[in-house]
Design a protein around this motif. Structure first.
Motif, PDB file in Angstrom:
ATOM      1  N   VAL A   1      50.247 -29.651  56.602  1.00  0.00           N
ATOM      2  CA  VAL A   1      50.804 -29.835  57.949  1.00  0.00           C
ATOM      3  C   VAL A   1      50.315 -28.736  58.885  1.00  0.00           C
ATOM      4  N   LYS A   2      50.376 -27.491  58.432  1.00  0.00           N
ATOM      5  CA  LYS A   2      49.983 -26.382  59.299  1.00  0.00           C
ATOM      6  C   LYS A   2      48.488 -26.410  59.602  1.00  0.00           C
ATOM      7  N   ASP A   3      47.682 -26.806  58.619  1.00  0.00           N
ATOM      8  CA  ASP A   3      46.248 -26.916  58.861  1.00  0.00           C
ATOM      9  C   ASP A   3      45.964 -28.012  59.889  1.00  0.00           C
ATOM     10  N   ALA A   4      46.675 -29.120  59.768  1.00  0.00           N
ATOM     11  CA  ALA A   4      46.483 -30.232  60.705  1.00  0.00           C
ATOM     12  C   ALA A   4      46.904 -29.827  62.109  1.00  0.00           C
ATOM     13  N   LEU A   5      48.005 -29.094  62.210  1.00  0.00           N
ATOM     14  CA  LEU A   5      48.462 -28.611  63.515  1.00  0.00           C
ATOM     15  C   LEU A   5      47.466 -27.618  64.103  1.00  0.00           C
ATOM     16  N   SER A   6      46.928 -26.780  63.248  1.00  0.00           N
ATOM     17  CA  SER A   6      45.946 -25.797  63.703  1.00  0.00           C
ATOM     18  C   SER A   6      44.703 -26.473  64.269  1.00  0.00           C
ATOM     19  N   GLU A   7      44.324 -27.604  63.681  1.00  0.00           N
ATOM     20  CA  GLU A   7      43.132 -28.329  64.123  1.00  0.00           C
ATOM     21  C   GLU A   7      43.277 -28.863  65.552  1.00  0.00           C
ATOM     22  N   ILE A   8      44.527 -29.077  65.981  1.00  0.00           N
ATOM     23  CA  ILE A   8      44.731 -29.536  67.370  1.00  0.00           C
ATOM     24  C   ILE A   8      45.172 -28.383  68.279  1.00  0.00           C
ATOM     25  N   GLY A   9      45.021 -27.159  67.748  1.00  0.00           N
ATOM     26  CA  GLY A   9      45.223 -25.979  68.578  1.00  0.00           C
ATOM     27  C   GLY A   9      46.565 -25.295  68.487  1.00  0.00           C
ATOM     28  N   TYR A  10      47.484 -25.833  67.700  1.00  0.00           N
ATOM     29  CA  TYR A  10      48.842 -25.282  67.612  1.00  0.00           C
ATOM     30  C   TYR A  10      48.896 -24.205  66.526  1.00  0.00           C
ATOM     31  N   PRO A  11      49.587 -23.096  66.744  1.00  0.00           N
ATOM     32  CA  PRO A  11      50.446 -22.776  67.912  1.00  0.00           C
ATOM     33  C   PRO A  11      49.750 -21.950  68.996  1.00  0.00           C
ATOM     34  N   ALA A  12      48.444 -21.761  68.865  1.00  0.00           N
ATOM     35  CA  ALA A  12      47.747 -20.923  69.835  1.00  0.00           C
ATOM     36  C   ALA A  12      47.828 -21.481  71.244  1.00  0.00           C
ATOM     37  N   LYS A  13      47.839 -22.812  71.366  1.00  0.00           N
ATOM     38  CA  LYS A  13      47.955 -23.413  72.689  1.00  0.00           C
ATOM     39  C   LYS A  13      49.064 -24.457  72.702  1.00  0.00           C
ATOM     40  N   ALA A  14      49.546 -24.760  73.876  1.00  0.00           N
ATOM     41  CA  ALA A  14      50.621 -25.742  74.013  1.00  0.00           C
ATOM     42  C   ALA A  14      50.087 -27.135  73.711  1.00  0.00           C
ATOM     43  N   ILE A  15      50.870 -27.903  72.982  1.00  0.00           N
ATOM     44  CA  ILE A  15      50.516 -29.295  72.700  1.00  0.00           C
ATOM     45  C   ILE A  15      51.699 -30.175  73.063  1.00  0.00           C
ATOM     46  N   LYS A  16      51.431 -31.458  73.234  1.00  0.00           N
ATOM     47  CA  LYS A  16      52.462 -32.396  73.629  1.00  0.00           C
ATOM     48  C   LYS A  16      53.201 -32.953  72.411  1.00  0.00           C
ATOM     49  N   THR A  17      54.451 -33.339  72.646  1.00  0.00           N
ATOM     50  CA  THR A  17      55.227 -33.967  71.579  1.00  0.00           C
ATOM     51  C   THR A  17      54.517 -35.209  71.053  1.00  0.00           C
ATOM     52  N   SER A  18      53.892 -35.963  71.949  1.00  0.00           N
ATOM     53  CA  SER A  18      53.190 -37.181  71.537  1.00  0.00           C
ATOM     54  C   SER A  18      52.059 -36.870  70.555  1.00  0.00           C
ATOM     55  N   GLN A  19      51.426 -35.706  70.714  1.00  0.00           N
ATOM     56  CA  GLN A  19      50.371 -35.310  69.789  1.00  0.00           C
ATOM     57  C   GLN A  19      50.942 -35.027  68.407  1.00  0.00           C
ATOM     58  N   VAL A  20      52.094 -34.385  68.381  1.00  0.00           N
ATOM     59  CA  VAL A  20      52.728 -34.076  67.100  1.00  0.00           C
ATOM     60  C   VAL A  20      53.164 -35.363  66.408  1.00  0.00           C
ATOM     61  N   ARG A  21      53.682 -36.303  67.167  1.00  0.00           N
ATOM     62  CA  ARG A  21      54.132 -37.569  66.577  1.00  0.00           C
ATOM     63  C   ARG A  21      52.951 -38.368  66.014  1.00  0.00           C
TER      64      ARG A  21
END
Length: 220
Positions: free
Chosen positions: A7-27
């Motif tokens: 999960v954390k690797d996948a989140l990192s690939e879309i820039g989180y937590p270094a940059k703000a991401i949208k809830t829709s991206q997380v879903r």
């Protein structure tokens, strides 16, 4: 690799937590990752969900509540114990309260309405988000037009004197949703309780009523 690492690797690939991401991206990410779970029975899935919740991380919490909601066909009345534990332990603000209660926990109450009496003691909890949940959890069944044996006015009465503005907004929101199905019930309630209700809750509750009725109520 553990599910948390995945999960954390996948989140990192879309820039989180270094940059703000949208809830829709997380879903969207949550849906993709859920398909990778090797075991999708409710017990193992809810165990993984709690591991995610223990991270005390915004995105991980969204994923946890989303995966719990995806297991709705396997809910039993005993699921309440797990969900209440999560509510008391991990829900700390309005956003996670609303995410959890308008999806997974709301679905559980819709499926087993006999659980309703068990939510009423929440109105006395020290955590305002738990008190807010007493109202917000009813919104899902009401939006589904399936709230027989659930009593939103009882909840409104119990929360009426709560001093926290987010609790006031929560039960005002609940009344607003009720007004879409039973406008006269809500109008009558607002007239009867106009002196006891805070203006915050009162304003929220009347937002979906017609303009003329809104003006008459606001003039009271």
């Amino acid at each position: 690799m553990t599910i948390i690492s995945t999960v954390k690797d996948a989140l990192s690939e879309i820039g989180y937590p270094a940059k703000a991401i949208k809830t829709s991206q997380v879903r969207a990410l949550s849906a993709a990752l859920f398909k990778q779970l090797e075991i999708q029975d409710i017990d193992s899935t809810l165990s993984v969900c709690e591991t995610l919740l223990k991270q005390r991380d915004w995105a991980c919490s969204i994923i946890a509540y989303d995966w719990a909601f995806k297991m709705k066909k396997q809910y039993t009345p005993e699921t309440f114990t797990t969900f209440q534990h999560w509510l008391f332990t991990y829900v700390t603000d309005w956003n996670d309260c609303d995410d959890f209660c308008t999806h997974a926990f709301g679905e559980l109450l819709l499926k087993y309405k006999s659980l309703f009496p068990k939510i009423l003691p929440w109105v006395n909890h020290d955590n305002f988000a738990v008190r807010r949940a007493t109202a917000v959890i009813l919104i899902y069944p009401m939006n589904k037009k399936d709230y027989s044996d659930l009593f939103p006015l009882t909840v409104a009465n119990l929360l009426q004197n709560d001093e926290h503005y987010l609790v006031q907004k929560g039960y005002g929101w609940m009344l607003k949703v009720l007004s879409k199905h039973e406008p006269e019930t809500v109008i009558k309630y607002l007239i009867q309780h106009r002196s006891a209700m805070t203006r915050t809750a009162f304003r929220y509750a009347l937002e979906k009523l017609d303009k003329t009725t809104q003006q008459k109520l606001m003039a009271l």
